[in-house]
Design a protein around this motif. Structure first.
Motif, PDB file in Angstrom:
ATOM      1  N   ILE A 152       0.850  -1.184   0.000  1.00 49.10           N
ATOM      2  CA  ILE A 152       0.000   0.000   0.000  1.00 49.10           C
ATOM      3  C   ILE A 152       0.888   1.237   0.000  1.00 49.10           C
ATOM      4  O   ILE A 152       1.798   1.349   0.820  1.00 49.10           O
ATOM      5  CB  ILE A 152      -0.901   0.043   1.259  1.00 49.10           C
ATOM      6  CG1 ILE A 152      -1.792  -1.201   1.321  1.00 49.10           C
ATOM      7  CG2 ILE A 152      -1.759   1.298   1.269  1.00 49.10           C
ATOM      8  CD1 ILE A 152      -2.597  -1.304   2.586  1.00 49.10           C
ATOM      9  N   ASP A 153       0.626   2.162  -0.920  1.00 45.76           N
ATOM     10  CA  ASP A 153       1.348   3.421  -0.914  1.00 45.76           C
ATOM     11  C   ASP A 153       0.635   4.347   0.051  1.00 45.76           C
ATOM     12  O   ASP A 153      -0.492   4.769  -0.191  1.00 45.76           O
ATOM     13  CB  ASP A 153       1.378   4.021  -2.327  1.00 45.76           C
ATOM     14  CG  ASP A 153       2.325   5.205  -2.417  1.00 45.76           C
ATOM     15  OD1 ASP A 153       2.800   5.654  -1.358  1.00 45.76           O
ATOM     16  OD2 ASP A 153       2.583   5.680  -3.537  1.00 45.76           O
ATOM     17  N   GLU A 199       1.374   7.373   0.925  1.00 45.92           N
ATOM     18  CA  GLU A 199       1.379   8.797   0.573  1.00 45.92           C
ATOM     19  C   GLU A 199       0.149   9.094  -0.291  1.00 45.92           C
ATOM     20  O   GLU A 199      -0.123   8.393  -1.259  1.00 45.92           O
ATOM     21  CB  GLU A 199       2.645   9.156  -0.223  1.00 45.92           C
ATOM     22  CG  GLU A 199       3.935   8.964   0.537  1.00 45.92           C
ATOM     23  CD  GLU A 199       4.402  10.210   1.275  1.00 45.92           C
ATOM     24  OE1 GLU A 199       3.733  11.254   1.204  1.00 45.92           O
ATOM     25  OE2 GLU A 199       5.460  10.118   1.936  1.00 45.92           O
ATOM     26  N   ASN A 200      -0.591  10.118   0.073  1.00 43.85           N
ATOM     27  CA  ASN A 200      -1.775  10.554  -0.690  1.00 43.85           C
ATOM     28  C   ASN A 200      -2.822   9.445  -0.808  1.00 43.85           C
ATOM     29  O   ASN A 200      -3.583   9.399  -1.775  1.00 43.85           O
ATOM     30  CB  ASN A 200      -1.371  11.053  -2.085  1.00 43.85           C
ATOM     31  CG  ASN A 200      -2.464  11.897  -2.732  1.00 43.85           C
ATOM     32  OD1 ASN A 200      -3.216  12.588  -2.060  1.00 43.85           O
ATOM     33  ND2 ASN A 200      -2.554  11.833  -4.047  1.00 43.85           N
ATOM     34  N   PHE A 201      -2.888   8.564   0.152  1.00 40.83           N
ATOM     35  CA  PHE A 201      -3.829   7.431   0.120  1.00 40.83           C
ATOM     36  C   PHE A 201      -5.275   7.916   0.038  1.00 40.83           C
ATOM     37  O   PHE A 201      -6.117   7.312  -0.604  1.00 40.83           O
ATOM     38  CB  PHE A 201      -3.622   6.578   1.378  1.00 40.83           C
ATOM     39  CG  PHE A 201      -4.457   5.319   1.432  1.00 40.83           C
ATOM     40  CD1 PHE A 201      -4.012   4.144   0.846  1.00 40.83           C
ATOM     41  CD2 PHE A 201      -5.676   5.310   2.088  1.00 40.83           C
ATOM     42  CE1 PHE A 201      -4.776   2.987   0.904  1.00 40.83           C
ATOM     43  CE2 PHE A 201      -6.442   4.161   2.153  1.00 40.83           C
ATOM     44  CZ  PHE A 201      -5.996   2.993   1.557  1.00 40.83           C
ATOM     45  N   LEU A 202      -5.559   9.043   0.716  1.00 36.72           N
ATOM     46  CA  LEU A 202      -6.926   9.577   0.765  1.00 36.72           C
ATOM     47  C   LEU A 202      -7.182  10.640  -0.300  1.00 36.72           C
ATOM     48  O   LEU A 202      -8.266  11.204  -0.363  1.00 36.72           O
ATOM     49  CB  LEU A 202      -7.202  10.169   2.157  1.00 36.72           C
ATOM     50  CG  LEU A 202      -7.184   9.172   3.310  1.00 36.72           C
ATOM     51  CD1 LEU A 202      -7.158   9.885   4.653  1.00 36.72           C
ATOM     52  CD2 LEU A 202      -8.394   8.239   3.235  1.00 36.72           C
ATOM     53  N   ILE A 227     -12.473  -0.011   2.961  1.00 32.27           N
ATOM     54  CA  ILE A 227     -13.164  -1.301   2.919  1.00 32.27           C
ATOM     55  C   ILE A 227     -12.641  -2.115   1.743  1.00 32.27           C
ATOM     56  O   ILE A 227     -12.797  -1.736   0.580  1.00 32.27           O
ATOM     57  CB  ILE A 227     -14.691  -1.107   2.784  1.00 32.27           C
ATOM     58  CG1 ILE A 227     -15.219  -0.174   3.894  1.00 32.27           C
ATOM     59  CG2 ILE A 227     -15.412  -2.452   2.816  1.00 32.27           C
ATOM     60  CD1 ILE A 227     -16.652   0.289   3.681  1.00 32.27           C
ATOM     61  N   TYR A 228     -11.989  -3.242   2.063  1.00 29.01           N
ATOM     62  CA  TYR A 228     -11.470  -4.157   1.042  1.00 29.01           C
ATOM     63  C   TYR A 228     -12.401  -5.358   0.935  1.00 29.01           C
ATOM     64  O   TYR A 228     -12.749  -5.963   1.950  1.00 29.01           O
ATOM     65  CB  TYR A 228     -10.072  -4.637   1.426  1.00 29.01           C
ATOM     66  CG  TYR A 228      -9.014  -3.552   1.377  1.00 29.01           C
ATOM     67  CD1 TYR A 228      -8.278  -3.326   0.220  1.00 29.01           C
ATOM     68  CD2 TYR A 228      -8.743  -2.766   2.497  1.00 29.01           C
ATOM     69  CE1 TYR A 228      -7.302  -2.338   0.175  1.00 29.01           C
ATOM     70  CE2 TYR A 228      -7.768  -1.773   2.468  1.00 29.01           C
ATOM     71  CZ  TYR A 228      -7.054  -1.567   1.292  1.00 29.01           C
ATOM     72  OH  TYR A 228      -6.092  -0.587   1.257  1.00 29.01           O
ATOM     73  N   SER A 229     -12.780  -5.712  -0.282  1.00 27.16           N
ATOM     74  CA  SER A 229     -13.682  -6.853  -0.440  1.00 27.16           C
ATOM     75  C   SER A 229     -13.074  -7.972  -1.279  1.00 27.16           C
ATOM     76  O   SER A 229     -13.723  -8.978  -1.532  1.00 27.16           O
ATOM     77  CB  SER A 229     -15.010  -6.397  -1.066  1.00 27.16           C
ATOM     78  OG  SER A 229     -14.768  -5.654  -2.237  1.00 27.16           O
ATOM     79  N   GLY A 230     -11.819  -7.792  -1.719  1.00 33.34           N
ATOM     80  CA  GLY A 230     -11.157  -8.839  -2.499  1.00 33.34           C
ATOM     81  C   GLY A 230     -10.155  -9.609  -1.672  1.00 33.34           C
ATOM     82  O   GLY A 230     -10.304  -9.749  -0.459  1.00 33.34           O
ATOM     83  N   GLU A 237      -5.781  -4.054  -4.469  1.00 39.25           N
ATOM     84  CA  GLU A 237      -7.026  -3.524  -5.013  1.00 39.25           C
ATOM     85  C   GLU A 237      -7.296  -2.133  -4.424  1.00 39.25           C
ATOM     86  O   GLU A 237      -6.814  -1.800  -3.342  1.00 39.25           O
ATOM     87  CB  GLU A 237      -8.195  -4.452  -4.660  1.00 39.25           C
ATOM     88  CG  GLU A 237      -8.575  -4.396  -3.184  1.00 39.25           C
ATOM     89  CD  GLU A 237      -9.932  -5.019  -2.860  1.00 39.25           C
ATOM     90  OE1 GLU A 237     -10.957  -4.416  -3.206  1.00 39.25           O
ATOM     91  OE2 GLU A 237      -9.947  -6.085  -2.228  1.00 39.25           O
ATOM     92  N   LYS A 238      -8.056  -1.355  -5.137  1.00 35.92           N
ATOM     93  CA  LYS A 238      -8.415  -0.034  -4.628  1.00 35.92           C
ATOM     94  C   LYS A 238      -9.626  -0.194  -3.713  1.00 35.92           C
ATOM     95  O   LYS A 238     -10.670  -0.678  -4.140  1.00 35.92           O
ATOM     96  CB  LYS A 238      -8.745   0.911  -5.787  1.00 35.92           C
ATOM     97  CG  LYS A 238      -8.766   2.375  -5.375  1.00 35.92           C
ATOM     98  CD  LYS A 238      -8.680   3.282  -6.590  1.00 35.92           C
ATOM     99  CE  LYS A 238      -8.738   4.744  -6.206  1.00 35.92           C
ATOM    100  NZ  LYS A 238      -7.639   5.177  -5.326  1.00 35.92           N
ATOM    101  N   PRO A 239      -9.505   0.173  -2.440  1.00 28.11           N
ATOM    102  CA  PRO A 239     -10.631  -0.020  -1.529  1.00 28.11           C
ATOM    103  C   PRO A 239     -11.701   1.050  -1.716  1.00 28.11           C
ATOM    104  O   PRO A 239     -11.448   2.102  -2.317  1.00 28.11           O
ATOM    105  CB  PRO A 239      -9.980   0.132  -0.152  1.00 28.11           C
ATOM    106  CG  PRO A 239      -8.876   1.118  -0.395  1.00 28.11           C
ATOM    107  CD  PRO A 239      -8.360   0.812  -1.778  1.00 28.11           C
TER     108      PRO A 239
END
Length: 297
Positions: free
Chosen positions: A7-8, A10-13, A88-91, A96-98
């Motif tokens: 997971i990166d 930085e700038n996650f949000l 929220i991760y569903s995979g 994946e992009k949550p």
């Protein structure tokens, strides 16, 4: 480059800030995590300069101490203390992009002590996810050499319904208006929709003391009824609690240490009444955590 599953942060949000993640909660075939924004790094400020909301927030010199130390050219604490995010991760992969749920009813969702970040998102037995905040952004106060964005939100709880990917617009609890009116430090799920709250014993003023804060107060929160019942029956010479408690069948088991000569003991807290009764005594100085192994046949 980014490795598979990494997971990166930085700038996650999408607001330019670096983040940390507080707690992973598995429910409804999904994985939920609280995303805690932590200001901007030098890299972030250089890459997303328009995300700096106020140049005065950028540290002009190194400062702080221990886990609160910071370097010049960074924004050491979040510009958004009065908002909470849950990814929220569903995979099957963090690559994946949550889906990111966000609310401005509470501040960011984690307990904090020095450099420790504690999980404050927990699922009830019916799959609803409850998200708790101490309102910790209020401890971000400006000094002569560094401006900070100070939070205003009280300690509270919101929820994400079992089948939803956004916060329930009709649910909000302000812990500073019910029970003893003290903010949450840590919390855990007991069973059903009952949660054990560990509170700042001296209220918001106590929370502002940081590492010296007293957190010896326990209460049971009924998330459906929105009630807080103080825990009774704990020893009068209570010193503290041993790590993670264990909950099942409407009761929470927690290790309790005392200032007198007695050994640590487990107390069973009844979720419905909030009453604690003494159980097993442990021949040790302290207890870090307790759990239960279940035999699978």
């Amino acid at each position: 480059g980014q490795t598979e599953g990494a997971i990166d942060a930085e700038n996650f949000l999408g607001n330019g800030e670096k983040v940390t993640f507080a707690g992973l909660e598995e429910a409804n075939g999904k994985l939920y995590t609280s995303v805690v924004p932590m200001g901007m790094s030098r890299y972030g400020i250089a890459k997303w300069p328009d995300m700096v909301t106020d140049q005065e927030l950028v540290a002009k010199a190194d400062g702080g101490s221990a886990s609160s130390s910071y370097t010049a050219g960074t924004i050491p604490s979040t510009q958004y203390p009065d908002r909470a995010w849950v990814a929220i991760y569903s995979g099957s992969s963090f690559a994946e992009k949550p889906v990111i749920a966000s609310t401005d009813k509470i501040g960011f969702a984690c307990g904090r002590h020095r450099s420790q970040y504690y999980q404050t998102i927990w699922a009830a037995d019916n799959g609803d996810l409850y998200v708790f905040s101490p309102g910790y952004g209020r401890t971000f106060t400006s000094s002569a050499d560094l401006k900070k964005v100070t939070g205003t939100k009280p300690s509270g709880a919101v929820r994400i319904r079992k089948d939803a990917t956004e916060f329930d617009p009709d649910y909000y609890v302000n812990f500073e208006q019910i029970g003893t009116q003290h903010p949450v430090f840590r919390c855990w799920h007991i069973s059903g929709a009952y949660f054990l709250l560990q509170l700042y014993s001296d209220g918001v003023e106590g929370m502002m003391q940081g590492k010296d804060a007293v957190t010896n107060e326990l209460a049971v929160f009924d998330a459906e009824a929105k009630t807080v019942v103080p825990v009774t029956g704990l020893p009068s010479d209570l010193a503290g609690f041993g790590g993670e408690p264990y909950g099942e069948n409407g009761a929470m088991y927690i290790a309790v240490t005392v200032t007198g000569g007695d050994k640590p003991a487990f107390y069973k807290i009844d979720a419905a009444t909030g009453h604690a009764t003494k159980g097993l005594v442990i021949d040790a100085e302290s207890v870090a955590t307790a759990g239960k192994l279940t035999v699978r046949k």
